[in-house]
Design a protein around this motif. Sequence first.
Motif, mmCIF file in Angstrom:
data_model
loop_
_atom_site.group_PDB
_atom_site.id
_atom_site.type_symbol
_atom_site.label_atom_id
_atom_site.label_comp_id
_atom_site.label_asym_id
_atom_site.label_seq_id
_atom_site.Cartn_x
_atom_site.Cartn_y
_atom_site.Cartn_z
ATOM 1 N N ASP A 107 51.658 46.261 44.255
ATOM 2 C CA ASP A 107 51.226 45.172 43.650
ATOM 3 C C ASP A 107 50.857 45.401 42.248
ATOM 4 O OD1 ASP A 107 49.032 46.518 44.254
ATOM 5 O OD2 ASP A 107 48.083 44.875 45.493
ATOM 6 N N TYR A 139 37.918 42.910 43.755
ATOM 7 C CA TYR A 139 37.911 42.475 45.052
ATOM 8 C C TYR A 139 36.595 41.489 45.176
ATOM 9 C CZ TYR A 139 41.579 45.775 46.375
ATOM 10 O OH TYR A 139 42.630 46.461 46.328
ATOM 11 N N SER A 140 36.552 40.594 46.145
ATOM 12 C CA SER A 140 35.459 39.516 46.194
ATOM 13 C C SER A 140 34.229 40.322 46.429
ATOM 14 C CB SER A 140 35.543 38.662 47.378
ATOM 15 O OG SER A 140 35.461 39.370 48.532
ATOM 16 N N ARG A 211 45.834 42.311 41.323
ATOM 17 C CA ARG A 211 46.958 42.225 42.089
ATOM 18 C C ARG A 211 47.978 41.422 41.103
ATOM 19 N NH1 ARG A 211 50.160 41.252 46.578
ATOM 20 N NH2 ARG A 211 49.550 42.804 47.808
ATOM 21 N N GLY A 214 50.715 37.182 44.373
ATOM 22 C CA GLY A 214 50.578 37.264 45.849
ATOM 23 C C GLY A 214 48.920 37.314 46.017
ATOM 24 N N LYS A 215 48.869 37.352 47.293
ATOM 25 C CA LYS A 215 47.370 37.628 47.964
ATOM 26 C C LYS A 215 47.183 38.888 48.546
ATOM 27 C CE LYS A 215 46.378 34.013 50.181
ATOM 28 N NZ LYS A 215 45.958 32.718 50.700
ATOM 29 N N SER A 216 46.072 39.492 48.677
ATOM 30 C CA SER A 216 45.663 40.592 49.613
ATOM 31 C C SER A 216 46.222 40.335 50.810
ATOM 32 C CB SER A 216 44.353 40.976 49.529
ATOM 33 O OG SER A 216 44.000 42.018 50.573
ATOM 34 N N LYS A 217 47.017 41.358 51.472
ATOM 35 C CA LYS A 217 47.587 41.108 52.972
ATOM 36 C C LYS A 217 46.424 41.654 53.976
ATOM 37 C CE LYS A 217 51.551 40.575 51.070
ATOM 38 N NZ LYS A 217 51.228 40.696 49.679
ATOM 39 N N SER A 219 43.051 40.862 55.724
ATOM 40 C CA SER A 219 42.055 39.777 55.942
ATOM 41 C C SER A 219 40.709 40.578 56.578
ATOM 42 C CB SER A 219 42.643 39.028 57.116
ATOM 43 O OG SER A 219 42.810 39.857 58.213
#
Length: 335
Positions: A107, A139-140, A211, A214-217, A219
């Motif tokens: 990514d 990241y969050s 990234r 798309g989104k992080s894979k 969870s």
Amino acid sequence: MTTSGTGPAGANGAELSVITPVYNESNNIEDLLARLVPVLERCAASFEIIFVDDGSTDDTLECLRAAHHTDPRIRALSLSRNFGKEIAIAAGLDHARGAAAIIMDADLQHPPELIEIFIARWREGYKNVFAQPGDRSLYSPLRRILTHRFYKIFGSVGETSLPEGAGDFRLLDARAVAALRTLREHARFSKGLYAWIGFKSIGVSFDAAPRLHGKSKFSYRKLTHLALDGLMSFSTMPLKVWTFIGSAISGLALTLATFYLIRTLISGVDVPGYASLIVSITFFAGIQLLSLGVIGEYIGRIFAEVKGRPLYLIEERVGIGSAVADDHLSRPRSE
Ligand code: UDP
Ligand code: MG
């Protein structure tokens, strides 16, 4: 020109093998290659890029086939389903034949330009060159806090020490790759394995990028699972801690028993409170179930290992011969 033990080129003639696990990353592959290939052409005599398609459901595999068609140095393995990033990396390492392997995400959070520094360090004699992100703010906040907590806990109970922030983005000399190939555990925590194998190691700091598409894979459920795999494969502390908790509670119970005995002898029989009984029964039932649960987590992992299933299954190879093929079916190897 390298100081690595395997010489400048591996068995397939490539000096470098880049391993990239991909799970539904068709949007990123083109951009990644546009940045990665020029870097590799600049700093390696020859290279191969091995994409490990981890059971993607989008057109990632078609993109990889097309990329191989235009540039045969781009190769791919397609796993029969989604086995998870840790196992996809293991599959890539099993098939890397370069004198050094570089592991990176698809990514573009891992800047390909850093590879030049990796290679310089490798040529100085380092066999395990890892990237350390200076800024995790991509990241969050919750993920950052939990990651930080995890590293703290791992640092205090883990039997292997992890370098601060070091992840999968790294260069491994062929000897380190060979060492990793002998580790066939299913509950894989790659970051721990890279540290466990040792070898002359050095960190290189970098700023991770956001990234690309798309989104992080990952969870929170997947991250929790990975954290548990990490803790349980590198520490028996979660098992041992119950011995201490058990002793402390027994000691407390003994003290209480003595106290009640003396009190009864002095001031006669007392009617015990219903509430305190219920609270202590449920509290200790909870403690017992918790400790059983921890034992269960370990037993589950032992069960996964003793079944001896292969780590992964390959459905398709793109530009990767099957000479090295059914390595993935092997049990722990003696190489
Ligand atoms: N990935 C994978 N299998 C998975 C999840 C992720 O191969 O089950 C790959 C993904 O395609 C990417 C890399 O692992 O190339 C890192 O994933 P991601 O960027 O989602 O992770 P994060 O940056 O959030 O840790
Ligand atoms: Mg990412």
